[in-house]
Design a protein around this motif. Sequence first.
Motif, PDB file in Angstrom:
ATOM      1  N   ILE A 203      11.043  -6.943  -7.521  1.00 48.60           N
ATOM      2  CA  ILE A 203      10.698  -5.531  -7.616  1.00 48.60           C
ATOM      3  C   ILE A 203       9.551  -5.262  -6.642  1.00 48.60           C
ATOM      4  N   VAL A 204       9.617  -4.161  -5.899  1.00 49.49           N
ATOM      5  CA  VAL A 204       8.566  -3.800  -4.947  1.00 49.49           C
ATOM      6  C   VAL A 204       7.887  -2.527  -5.444  1.00 49.49           C
ATOM      7  N   HIS A 205       6.556  -2.599  -5.590  1.00 50.60           N
ATOM      8  CA  HIS A 205       5.756  -1.464  -6.041  1.00 50.60           C
ATOM      9  C   HIS A 205       4.783  -1.056  -4.936  1.00 50.60           C
ATOM     10  N   TYR A 206       4.243   0.161  -5.056  1.00 54.32           N
ATOM     11  CA  TYR A 206       3.341   0.680  -4.030  1.00 54.32           C
ATOM     12  C   TYR A 206       2.156   1.410  -4.653  1.00 54.32           C
ATOM     13  N   GLU A 207       1.020   1.279  -3.998  1.00 56.67           N
ATOM     14  CA  GLU A 207      -0.140   2.095  -4.368  1.00 56.67           C
ATOM     15  C   GLU A 207       0.197   3.578  -4.172  1.00 56.67           C
TER      16      GLU A 207
ATOM     17  N   PRO B 276       3.541   5.741  -3.510  1.00 52.47           N
ATOM     18  CA  PRO B 276       4.988   5.532  -3.521  1.00 52.47           C
ATOM     19  C   PRO B 276       5.783   6.323  -2.501  1.00 52.47           C
ATOM     20  N   ASP B 277       5.160   7.239  -1.774  1.00 56.46           N
ATOM     21  CA  ASP B 277       5.868   7.941  -0.700  1.00 56.46           C
ATOM     22  C   ASP B 277       4.852   8.598   0.225  1.00 56.46           C
ATOM     23  N   GLY B 278       5.362   9.216   1.294  1.00 52.67           N
ATOM     24  CA  GLY B 278       4.478   9.831   2.268  1.00 52.67           C
ATOM     25  C   GLY B 278       3.669  10.977   1.715  1.00 52.67           C
ATOM     26  N   VAL B 279       4.205  11.686   0.733  1.00 48.45           N
ATOM     27  CA  VAL B 279       3.472  12.798   0.136  1.00 48.45           C
ATOM     28  C   VAL B 279       2.261  12.278  -0.639  1.00 48.45           C
ATOM     29  N   ALA B 280       2.429  11.178  -1.360  1.00 49.18           N
ATOM     30  CA  ALA B 280       1.300  10.586  -2.084  1.00 49.18           C
ATOM     31  C   ALA B 280       0.208  10.171  -1.107  1.00 49.18           C
ATOM     32  N   PHE B 281       0.620   9.604   0.019  1.00 45.98           N
ATOM     33  CA  PHE B 281      -0.338   9.242   1.062  1.00 45.98           C
ATOM     34  C   PHE B 281      -1.055  10.481   1.579  1.00 45.98           C
ATOM     35  N   ALA B 282      -0.310  11.544   1.869  1.00 51.71           N
ATOM     36  CA  ALA B 282      -0.899  12.773   2.405  1.00 51.71           C
ATOM     37  C   ALA B 282      -1.856  13.402   1.397  1.00 51.71           C
ATOM     38  N   ARG B 283      -1.509  13.347   0.117  1.00 50.99           N
ATOM     39  CA  ARG B 283      -2.407  13.886  -0.911  1.00 50.99           C
ATOM     40  C   ARG B 283      -3.739  13.153  -0.907  1.00 50.99           C
ATOM     41  N   PHE B 284      -3.648  11.826  -0.813  1.00 53.63           N
ATOM     42  CA  PHE B 284      -4.889  11.048  -0.785  1.00 53.63           C
ATOM     43  C   PHE B 284      -5.729  11.398   0.439  1.00 53.63           C
ATOM     44  N   MET B 285      -5.099  11.428   1.601  1.00 49.70           N
ATOM     45  CA  MET B 285      -5.842  11.691   2.827  1.00 49.70           C
ATOM     46  C   MET B 285      -6.419  13.097   2.840  1.00 49.70           C
TER      47      MET B 285
ATOM     48  N   GLU C  19       0.803  -1.222   0.000  1.00 55.13           N
ATOM     49  CA  GLU C  19       0.000   0.000   0.000  1.00 55.13           C
ATOM     50  C   GLU C  19       0.837   1.274   0.000  1.00 55.13           C
ATOM     51  N   VAL C  20       1.670   1.461   1.027  1.00 55.70           N
ATOM     52  CA  VAL C  20       2.406   2.716   1.181  1.00 55.70           C
ATOM     53  C   VAL C  20       3.887   2.432   1.348  1.00 55.70           C
ATOM     54  N   ALA C  21       4.694   3.171   0.601  1.00 55.45           N
ATOM     55  CA  ALA C  21       6.146   3.009   0.704  1.00 55.45           C
ATOM     56  C   ALA C  21       6.640   3.505   2.060  1.00 55.45           C
TER      57      ALA C  21
ATOM     58  N   GLU D  69      12.027   5.208   3.838  1.00 55.94           N
ATOM     59  CA  GLU D  69      13.270   5.006   3.102  1.00 55.94           C
ATOM     60  C   GLU D  69      13.108   5.265   1.605  1.00 55.94           C
ATOM     61  N   ALA D  70      11.844   5.371   1.144  1.00 57.11           N
ATOM     62  CA  ALA D  70      11.616   5.633  -0.278  1.00 57.11           C
ATOM     63  C   ALA D  70      12.212   6.965  -0.704  1.00 57.11           C
ATOM     64  N   LEU D  71      12.402   7.866   0.269  1.00 57.71           N
ATOM     65  CA  LEU D  71      12.987   9.168  -0.024  1.00 57.71           C
ATOM     66  C   LEU D  71      14.510   9.146   0.001  1.00 57.71           C
ATOM     67  N   ALA D  72      15.096   8.009   0.345  1.00 59.81           N
ATOM     68  CA  ALA D  72      16.544   7.936   0.577  1.00 59.81           C
ATOM     69  C   ALA D  72      17.355   8.339  -0.646  1.00 59.81           C
ATOM     70  N   GLY D  73      16.853   8.041  -1.833  1.00 57.61           N
ATOM     71  CA  GLY D  73      17.624   8.343  -3.027  1.00 57.61           C
ATOM     72  C   GLY D  73      17.482   9.768  -3.527  1.00 57.61           C
ATOM     73  N   ARG D  74      16.666  10.580  -2.881  1.00 55.56           N
ATOM     74  CA  ARG D  74      16.443  11.948  -3.329  1.00 55.56           C
ATOM     75  C   ARG D  74      17.456  12.897  -2.694  1.00 55.56           C
ATOM     76  N   ASP D  75      17.735  13.988  -3.393  1.00 63.44           N
ATOM     77  CA  ASP D  75      18.685  14.948  -2.834  1.00 63.44           C
ATOM     78  C   ASP D  75      18.011  15.795  -1.769  1.00 63.44           C
ATOM     79  N   ALA D  76      18.804  16.610  -1.083  1.00 58.87           N
ATOM     80  CA  ALA D  76      18.307  17.394   0.045  1.00 58.87           C
ATOM     81  C   ALA D  76      17.187  18.331  -0.370  1.00 58.87           C
ATOM     82  N   ALA D  77      17.295  18.937  -1.534  1.00 58.45           N
ATOM     83  CA  ALA D  77      16.276  19.872  -1.995  1.00 58.45           C
ATOM     84  C   ALA D  77      14.945  19.163  -2.234  1.00 58.45           C
ATOM     85  N   ALA D  78      14.997  17.969  -2.841  1.00 55.87           N
ATOM     86  CA  ALA D  78      13.771  17.207  -3.108  1.00 55.87           C
ATOM     87  C   ALA D  78      13.115  16.760  -1.803  1.00 55.87           C
ATOM     88  N   LYS D  79      13.944  16.337  -0.844  1.00 57.10           N
ATOM     89  CA  LYS D  79      13.403  15.932   0.455  1.00 57.10           C
ATOM     90  C   LYS D  79      12.746  17.108   1.161  1.00 57.10           C
TER      91      LYS D  79
END
Length: 313
Positions: free
Chosen positions: A179-183, A185-194, A76-78, A81-91
């Motif tokens: 491969i692991v997929h998510y409905e 893919p990160d906390g922001v997607a979850f927050a948008r839905f909620m 369901e939700v990543a 750690e799904a944000l681990a590969g993003r740079d500081a600005a993206a985080k």
Amino acid sequence: MMMKRREFVLTLALLPLAARARTGGAPTRGPLFWQISRGKARVFLMGFGDARAEERSWFTPSIQKAFQDSSELWLEVAPPEALAGRDAAAKAQADAEYQKLSHEPPGRTFFGELEPHARERTLSAMAELGVKGEAVEALRPWSAYYTITRAFWSHAKLSYEPANVDEVLRTLAIGQGKIVHYEMPDGVAFARFMAAMPEKAQSQYIEFLLDFLDDQKKGLNATPFDWEFGSPSASVRSLDRMRTELPDLYQSMQVQRNIWWARKIDELLSADRTSFIGIGQMHVLGPDGIPSQLARLNIVSPAQIRENPTYPA
């Protein structure tokens, strides 16, 4: 700060808030589990609930084999750690958006967004749990849910070491090279839905939590591990109550998302591969659960859905 993994699970899996293990002899069947087939393609669907770190009886031989034979895992939700590969600005951008989605816009408050009867119940629960008004006043209801949840868990310690089944599955999948997929893919997607849930659904989401707390006081959540044996009684009760008493929340959290998953399964069945889905048990239950949606949307015929299969046959 984005919420911790356990808080994701408390929201999406909608776990029973109980601390006692099942007593008596364990039935022989495992969790609610389906095999959906079309041609050579297969999708395995498992509903899960709360689990104990030292116990994996839910991972039956059939489920283990189905998992091993699957090339990909869907959850369901990543995790954070799904944000681990993003740079500081993206985080930083993701965290800023999350904060905006979790807080009320200027001129609005958490209490003002609640229905009158929900507001009265919430104030009573907050007083009992020691939650101050200023701790939630600026939050959207879906976000205030966590403040109230954390206060509850600070008073109700678990008698066992909890384990997140989706995290167990994710770790196993990575170890097996899947491969692991998510409905979401990160906390922001979850927050948008909620945050996008209608106002009535937001208010009913708080009521759903308060209903769980009331059930806990009454001792109705005494068997949180029944899902491991295919009999999730507390979740069945909660789902029925959501459908009949909290219809706006039910539409957003159950019907809407279960249709998304049914269509995703249709997409997966169009590929010549085997997939495994692990999902909170309430999404596989009832007249609007994922298995029911598969039939209702004519994605597969009844003959193509096998419940609790002995795999391989």
